[in-house]
Design a protein around this motif. Structure first.
Motif, short mmCIF file in Angstrom:
data_model
loop_
_atom_site.label_atom_id
_atom_site.label_comp_id
_atom_site.label_asym_id
_atom_site.label_seq_id
_atom_site.Cartn_x
_atom_site.Cartn_y
_atom_site.Cartn_z
N THR A 18 0.85 -1.19 0.00
CA THR A 18 0.00 0.00 0.00
C THR A 18 0.88 1.23 0.00
OG1 THR A 18 -0.11 0.01 2.42
CG2 THR A 18 -1.89 -1.12 1.23
N LEU A 19 0.39 2.28 -0.60
CA LEU A 19 1.17 3.52 -0.64
C LEU A 19 1.31 4.09 0.77
CD1 LEU A 19 -0.32 5.33 -3.78
CD2 LEU A 19 1.92 4.22 -3.58
N PRO A 20 2.51 4.53 1.14
CA PRO A 20 2.69 5.15 2.45
C PRO A 20 2.08 6.55 2.49
CG PRO A 20 4.71 5.32 1.18
CD PRO A 20 3.76 4.49 0.36
N ASP A 21 2.04 7.13 3.68
CA ASP A 21 1.55 8.50 3.83
C ASP A 21 2.56 9.45 3.20
OD1 ASP A 21 0.46 10.87 4.53
OD2 ASP A 21 0.72 10.66 6.69
N LEU A 22 2.15 10.12 2.13
CA LEU A 22 3.06 11.00 1.39
C LEU A 22 2.68 12.47 1.50
CD1 LEU A 22 3.40 8.82 -1.85
CD2 LEU A 22 5.11 9.11 -0.05
N ASP A 23 1.88 12.80 2.50
CA ASP A 23 1.45 14.20 2.68
C ASP A 23 0.77 14.72 1.42
OD1 ASP A 23 2.52 14.30 5.25
OD2 ASP A 23 4.49 14.84 4.48
N GLY A 24 -0.19 13.96 0.93
CA GLY A 24 -0.88 14.37 -0.29
C GLY A 24 -2.35 14.04 -0.22
N ARG A 25 -2.98 14.06 -1.37
CA ARG A 25 -4.41 13.74 -1.44
C ARG A 25 -4.63 12.65 -2.47
NH1 ARG A 25 -6.59 16.65 -5.81
NH2 ARG A 25 -5.28 18.36 -6.56
N ASP A 26 -5.56 11.76 -2.15
CA ASP A 26 -5.86 10.66 -3.05
C ASP A 26 -6.57 11.16 -4.30
OD1 ASP A 26 -4.77 8.89 -1.27
OD2 ASP A 26 -6.67 8.44 -0.29
N VAL A 27 -6.29 10.51 -5.39
CA VAL A 27 -6.94 10.81 -6.66
C VAL A 27 -7.70 9.58 -7.10
CG1 VAL A 27 -6.60 11.52 -9.05
CG2 VAL A 27 -5.07 12.40 -7.27
N ASP A 28 -9.01 9.68 -7.13
CA ASP A 28 -9.86 8.56 -7.52
C ASP A 28 -10.44 8.87 -8.90
OD1 ASP A 28 -11.47 6.38 -7.71
OD2 ASP A 28 -13.00 7.12 -6.31
N ALA A 29 -9.82 8.32 -9.94
CA ALA A 29 -10.25 8.67 -11.29
C ALA A 29 -9.65 7.69 -12.28
CB ALA A 29 -9.80 10.09 -11.62
N THR A 30 -10.14 7.78 -13.53
CA THR A 30 -9.57 7.02 -14.64
C THR A 30 -8.65 7.93 -15.42
OG1 THR A 30 -11.56 5.65 -14.81
CG2 THR A 30 -10.09 5.70 -16.72
N PHE A 31 -7.40 7.55 -15.51
CA PHE A 31 -6.41 8.39 -16.19
C PHE A 31 -6.41 8.11 -17.69
CE2 PHE A 31 -5.28 8.38 -11.84
CZ PHE A 31 -4.60 9.57 -11.60
N HIS A 32 -6.13 9.17 -18.46
CA HIS A 32 -6.07 9.05 -19.91
C HIS A 32 -4.71 9.54 -20.41
CE1 HIS A 32 -10.34 8.50 -19.42
NE2 HIS A 32 -10.50 8.28 -20.71
N ASP A 33 -4.23 8.88 -21.44
CA ASP A 33 -2.92 9.23 -21.98
C ASP A 33 -2.83 8.72 -23.42
OD1 ASP A 33 -0.25 10.06 -22.24
OD2 ASP A 33 0.30 9.33 -20.24
N THR A 34 -1.77 9.08 -24.10
CA THR A 34 -1.51 8.55 -25.43
C THR A 34 -0.99 7.12 -25.30
OG1 THR A 34 0.77 9.35 -25.45
CG2 THR A 34 -0.93 10.84 -26.28
#
Length: 449
Positions: free
Chosen positions: A10-26
């Motif tokens: 699991t990702l450790p605490d990185l002093d950030g905010r979770d992103v719950d989404a579907t990513f798009h890219d080339t």
């Protein structure tokens, strides 16, 4: 940076905010490589993260998997016509925040492609983080059990001191400047330091054209000449918008330059409003240029490796000094011939020669070239003030005549602004000889002989 992870990671605490989404890219991950993140959230809305202070753009749903037109336009320079699709291997992601609330990096937890099940890899995409920030993030991941991927965490390549490698770096630098500021030029944003993306894109374009000319002996002309022509077309669109930016900023500085002799504020406002209208026209022309297929084709060509010829494999320290002697000799001939009586255009031509020489010197290895580049930059600054003042003086009179020939207050205001600009021209001409003498000192230029 990439890391391998095992089951249960699991990702450790990185002093950030979770992103719950579907990513798009080339298909080749062009957005991720540029530090750009495009994602659709569960409610259908979209967010685009651009690399600069973690700048985020938001847009409403345009349909499942359909990228909104405004966000699609903003990533033009990065995708360059490639299709965008969902990156379905992302299980979760975190935006690591700075103390100021910006985004340092995006950390993605990935699964085996197509399964969406067990995590297998972690990717760290830099946004605005420093090397120290990224090292801290990497340390937190390794402490949580992630193992650096030998391919993704490879060290820097062996240094290449060949002339071709230096030239390639020079061209990449100019291209990167254009790419970094493209989206912000479309958004018409001003940078935190007051600079503008239009200015930075123009600088990148000018440097590319100059480097292609100075180092043409190392480039296949069938490759470089068409690029110079296309860059000239882009420079024209950028220049039209940038020149009015400069004039609008200068108008208010010149108007406030002598508080003991105030100029009519209403007349200054009318001049500025006229310039604002012209600026909107110039920006619309720039928008059209940035949305043209020719612009995308130009970026495609510029992002490919240059076609090198000649002595490109020889050490840069042996090859490049000989190639920069020509712009240096041209600058010396022009600057030595300047006198206070010569027309403004002659002074402007020397300014352009100074720019080309400075750009050329900045890529020559060694401290001697760096010192000369700095001194030429000082001379260029004086010549730049001269050009801006001369152009502004003519602009104030022209705009005043265009607005209303019978407005006495406007005419007087324009006349006072004109006098202040011509005084600035005189000061620049008086300051130039001393600055130029420092450029030409024997200990600064001996390496060019």
């Amino acid at each position: 940076m990439r890391f391998s992870v095992g089951d249960g990671f699991t990702l450790p605490d990185l002093d950030g905010r979770d992103v719950d989404a579907t990513f798009h890219d080339t298909p080749d991950g062009a957005l991720a490589r540029a530090g750009v993140s495009l994602r659709q959230h569960g409610d259908g809305t979209w967010t685009l993260l651009l690399p600069r202070r973690g700048r985020e753009l938001h847009s409403q749903a345009a349909g499942a998997g359909v990228v909104p037109p405004d966000l699609l336009d903003a990533v033009t320079a990065f995708r360059r016509g490639a299709d965008l699709g969902a990156v379905r291997t992302v299980r979760s992601a975190v935006h690591v925040s700075s103390a100021a609330g910006g985004v340092l990096a995006e950390v993605r937890l990935l699964s085996e492609r197509g399964t969406g099940r067990r995590p297998r890899r972690v990717e760290v995409l830099p946004v605005d983080g420093t090397p120290e920030d990224l090292a801290r993030i990497a340390g937190a991941l390794t402490a949580a059990g992630a193992v650096p991927d030998p391919d993704g965490a490879a060290g820097p390549p062996e240094p290449d001191d060949s002339a071709g490698a230096v030239l390639t770096d020079a061209l990449r630098d100019g291209v990167a400047r254009i790419l970094r500021h493209d989206a912000f030029a479309r958004l018409r944003e001003t940078m935190p330091n007051g600079d503008t993306p239009v200015h930075q894109m123009r600088v990148g374009t000018r440097r590319l054209r100059s480097d292609l000319q100075t180092f043409q002996a190392l480039l296949d002309p069938a490759w470089s000449r068409p690029l110079r022509a296309e860059l000239g077309r882009l420079a024209g669109a950028l220049g039209g918008a940038r020149d009015i930016e400069v004039m609008r900023a200068r108008l208010h500085v010149t108007a406030a330059a002598d508080p003991l002799v105030a100029v009519d504020a209403e007349s200054v406002g009318r001049i500025d409003a006229a310039l604002a209208g012209r600026q909107e026209t110039a920006l619309s022309a720039l928008d059209e240029a940035l949305r043209s297929p020719r612009y995308v084709q130009l970026l495609d060509a510029l992002t490919r490796p240059p076609r090198l010829v000649g002595r490109h494999g020889a050490p840069a320290g042996r090859v490049l000094p000989g190639l920069v002697r020509k712009p240096w000799r041209q600058l010396v001939a022009g600057a030595d011939a300047l006198t206070p009586e010569l027309p403004d255009d002659d002074w402007h031509e020397v300014r352009k020669l100074a720019k080309r020489a400075r750009y050329a010197f900045s890529w020559v290895p060694g401290p001697e070239a760096a010192v000369l580049a700095k001194r030429v930059a000082k001379a260029q600054k004086v010549l730049g003030e001269h050009q801006d003042a001369a152009t502004a003086a003519d602009t104030w009179l022209f705009v005043a005549r265009f607005l209303d020939r019978g407005d006495h207050r406007l005419a007087v205001t324009a006349g006072r602004l004109f006098e202040r600009e011509r005084a600035a021209v005189t000061r620049a001409r008086a300051a130039f000889p001393a600055v130029w003498a420092a450029v030409c000192e024997e200990n600064t230029t001996a390496w060019l002989k």
